[in-house]
Scaffold this motif. Structure first.
Motif, short mmCIF file in Angstrom:
data_model
loop_
_atom_site.label_atom_id
_atom_site.label_comp_id
_atom_site.label_asym_id
_atom_site.label_seq_id
_atom_site.Cartn_x
_atom_site.Cartn_y
_atom_site.Cartn_z
N CYS A 34 18.69 -3.91 -28.04
CA CYS A 34 17.49 -3.29 -27.53
C CYS A 34 17.52 -3.34 -26.01
O CYS A 34 17.68 -4.41 -25.42
CB CYS A 34 16.24 -4.00 -28.06
SG CYS A 34 14.69 -3.33 -27.41
N ALA A 35 17.37 -2.19 -25.37
CA ALA A 35 17.44 -2.13 -23.92
C ALA A 35 16.17 -2.64 -23.25
O ALA A 35 16.16 -2.85 -22.04
CB ALA A 35 17.72 -0.68 -23.48
N GLN A 36 15.13 -2.87 -24.02
CA GLN A 36 13.88 -3.35 -23.45
C GLN A 36 13.73 -4.86 -23.57
O GLN A 36 13.30 -5.52 -22.62
CB GLN A 36 12.69 -2.67 -24.12
CG GLN A 36 11.37 -2.96 -23.47
CD GLN A 36 10.29 -2.00 -23.89
OE1 GLN A 36 10.56 -0.95 -24.46
NE2 GLN A 36 9.05 -2.34 -23.60
N CYS A 37 14.12 -5.45 -24.70
CA CYS A 37 13.87 -6.88 -24.88
C CYS A 37 15.12 -7.70 -25.20
O CYS A 37 15.06 -8.92 -25.24
CB CYS A 37 12.83 -7.11 -25.98
SG CYS A 37 13.41 -6.78 -27.65
N GLY A 38 16.26 -7.05 -25.43
CA GLY A 38 17.50 -7.76 -25.69
C GLY A 38 17.76 -8.12 -27.14
O GLY A 38 18.78 -8.73 -27.46
N HIS A 39 16.87 -7.72 -28.05
CA HIS A 39 17.07 -8.00 -29.48
C HIS A 39 18.39 -7.37 -29.95
O HIS A 39 18.66 -6.21 -29.67
CB HIS A 39 15.92 -7.43 -30.30
CG HIS A 39 16.08 -7.59 -31.77
ND1 HIS A 39 15.79 -8.76 -32.41
CD2 HIS A 39 16.53 -6.74 -32.71
CE1 HIS A 39 16.04 -8.62 -33.70
NE2 HIS A 39 16.49 -7.39 -33.92
N ILE A 40 19.21 -8.16 -30.65
CA ILE A 40 20.45 -7.64 -31.22
C ILE A 40 20.19 -7.35 -32.69
O ILE A 40 19.75 -8.24 -33.44
CB ILE A 40 21.61 -8.65 -31.07
CG1 ILE A 40 21.83 -9.00 -29.60
CG2 ILE A 40 22.88 -8.09 -31.72
CD1 ILE A 40 22.20 -7.83 -28.70
N GLY A 41 20.47 -6.13 -33.10
CA GLY A 41 20.29 -5.72 -34.48
C GLY A 41 21.51 -4.98 -34.97
O GLY A 41 22.32 -4.49 -34.17
N CYS A 42 21.64 -4.90 -36.27
CA CYS A 42 22.79 -4.19 -36.85
C CYS A 42 22.52 -2.69 -36.91
O CYS A 42 21.37 -2.23 -36.96
CB CYS A 42 23.12 -4.76 -38.24
SG CYS A 42 21.75 -4.78 -39.41
N CYS A 43 23.60 -1.92 -36.88
CA CYS A 43 23.54 -0.46 -36.80
C CYS A 43 23.08 0.16 -38.12
O CYS A 43 22.96 -0.50 -39.15
CB CYS A 43 24.91 0.10 -36.41
SG CYS A 43 26.15 -0.03 -37.73
N ASP A 44 22.87 1.46 -38.10
CA ASP A 44 22.41 2.18 -39.28
C ASP A 44 23.46 2.30 -40.37
O ASP A 44 23.12 2.63 -41.51
CB ASP A 44 21.90 3.57 -38.90
CG ASP A 44 20.52 3.52 -38.26
OD1 ASP A 44 19.90 2.44 -38.25
OD2 ASP A 44 20.06 4.56 -37.78
N SER A 45 24.72 2.04 -40.08
CA SER A 45 25.74 2.01 -41.12
C SER A 45 25.72 0.67 -41.86
O SER A 45 26.21 0.57 -42.98
CB SER A 45 27.13 2.24 -40.54
OG SER A 45 27.24 3.54 -40.02
N SER A 46 25.15 -0.35 -41.25
CA SER A 46 25.06 -1.68 -41.84
C SER A 46 24.07 -1.67 -43.01
O SER A 46 23.13 -0.87 -43.02
CB SER A 46 24.59 -2.70 -40.80
OG SER A 46 25.49 -2.77 -39.72
N PRO A 47 24.24 -2.57 -43.97
CA PRO A 47 23.34 -2.57 -45.13
C PRO A 47 21.86 -2.71 -44.77
O PRO A 47 21.02 -2.05 -45.37
CB PRO A 47 23.82 -3.78 -45.95
CG PRO A 47 25.26 -3.92 -45.60
CD PRO A 47 25.35 -3.53 -44.14
N ALA A 48 21.51 -3.54 -43.80
CA ALA A 48 20.09 -3.82 -43.53
C ALA A 48 19.49 -2.97 -42.41
O ALA A 48 18.27 -2.92 -42.28
CB ALA A 48 19.90 -5.30 -43.22
#
Length: 117
Positions: A34-48
């Motif tokens: 996330c470019a605003q808060c730095g949250h790391i998340g998995c991409c849309d190809s990832s299961p979740a």
């Protein structure tokens, strides 16, 4: 991409991998920051698909790839790709020795069948 609302160049990544997957024992394919808060998340190809879930819950539309050698941004609100943008606080990617997909000890053998396409 000059100054864009929703980007905080000083917001450091909140970890080396998808924290939501870590909390649930899941795994990811690629990572988005996330470019605003730095949250790391998995991409849309990832299961979740945690990066998209973060956008929907937080309203933070801009993410940057958190993969080594990639610096592109994506805007969920407008479905726009930006080939580059402002430098964000380091690190710019997950550790180079971190496997993709990851984390290595939780990736199922049939992981390719489980990707969203």
């Amino acid at each position: 991409m000059s100054e864009i609302s929703g980007i905080d160049p000083g917001a450091a990544p909140d970890g080396p991998g998808c924290g939501d997957c870590e909390a649930t024992g899941g795994w990811w394919f690629h990572l988005r920051r996330c470019a605003q808060c730095g949250h790391i998340g998995c991409c849309d190809s990832s299961p979740a698909q945690h990066a998209t879930a973060h956008w929907k819950s937080s309203g933070h539309p801009l993410v940057q790839s958190f993969e080594p050698g990639e610096d592109w941004f994506w805007n969920y609100d407008t479905d726009e790709l930006y080939e580059s943008g402002p430098a964000l606080a380091p690190p710019a990617s997950h550790p180079a020795d971190q496997p993709v997909p990851g984390p290595g000890d939780r990736v199922p053998q049939d992981w390719m069948r489980q990707l969203h396409r």
